[in-house]
Scaffold this motif. Structure first.
Motif, PDB file in Angstrom:
ATOM      1  N   ASN A   5       8.512  -4.074  62.624  1.00 33.29           N
ATOM      2  CA  ASN A   5       8.928  -4.285  64.002  1.00 33.29           C
ATOM      3  C   ASN A   5      10.303  -3.701  64.230  1.00 33.29           C
ATOM      4  N   ASN A   6      10.502  -3.102  65.395  1.00 35.07           N
ATOM      5  CA  ASN A   6      11.766  -2.476  65.748  1.00 35.07           C
ATOM      6  C   ASN A   6      12.848  -3.533  65.859  1.00 35.07           C
ATOM      7  N   GLU A  52       8.545  -0.101  70.525  1.00 34.63           N
ATOM      8  CA  GLU A  52       7.789  -0.384  69.297  1.00 34.63           C
ATOM      9  C   GLU A  52       6.784   0.725  68.991  1.00 34.63           C
ATOM     10  N   THR A 175       0.063  -4.618  69.273  1.00 33.50           N
ATOM     11  CA  THR A 175       0.550  -5.337  68.088  1.00 33.50           C
ATOM     12  C   THR A 175      -0.583  -5.625  67.112  1.00 33.50           C
TER      13      THR A 175
END
Length: 187
Positions: A5-6, A52, A175
């Protein structure tokens, strides 16, 4: 390879979906809405989702784009194309339900196989360009909707849902597939 994850996403951002009444979506939608990225507004949540995706695609080695972890499984490129196609379809549903458009274009022939069409032979940069084009349309569309239009109820996959919940499904679907890519495709 690290497709984590960023870190630039604000971890203190509220999960905006928690402020939306459950009457705007049902349990079937909750699978993706629970995976949506945080944000204090719909605009911020979509922006975080964009950040993302760009980081995720950038971190994938070019030689993994055509990799499939087994026979009859999608390649990484096909999974990314599926995410992009799903977003196009969900945006159309949102705009139909909001009353902005009245004609179906992408949703007419929607199925799992049509969402990966055209992925073969696409490079990371091709996929990223297509994503950027679709995401710009998504962000512009949701940003232009009034509060009334965002709260308008309509059908999504046979379930009643509000237009704004569809944006959370777009984020959560992305996601979900990033998690699949991390678990099954990348070392």
């Amino acid at each position: 390879m690290s497709c984590q994850n960023n870190k630039s996403i604000n971890p203190d951002s509220e999960m905006l979906i928690n402020s939306i009444p459950r009457s705007e979506y049902n349990t079937n939608m909750a699978y993706y809405t629970a995976k949506a990225l945080p944000g204090n507004s719909l605009e911020e949540m979509l922006s975080n989702t964009t950040t993302e995706m760009i980081a995720f695609i950038g971190a994938i080695p070019e030689d993994k784009i055509d990799y499939a972890y087994g026979p009859f499984k999608w390649t990484v490129g096909e999974v990314l194309q599926h995410i992009i196609s799903y977003e196009e379809i969900m945006l159309e549903v949102a705009l139909l339900n909001a009353g902005v458009i009245s004609e179906k274009k992408h949703t007419v022939y929607y199925n799992q196989n049509t969402t990966i069409a055209g992925a073969n032979g696409k490079s990371k940069s091709d996929l990223l360009a297509k994503f950027n084009s679709v995401r710009q349309k998504t962000e512009n569309a949701f940003n232009s909707l009034t509060d009334e239009q965002q709260k308008r109820m309509g059908i999504l996959d046979g379930n009643m849902t509000s237009v704004r919940v569809i944006a959370f499904c777009i984020s959560g679907h992305q996601t979900h597939h990033f998690n699949v890519i991390r678990e099954r495709y990348l070392d």
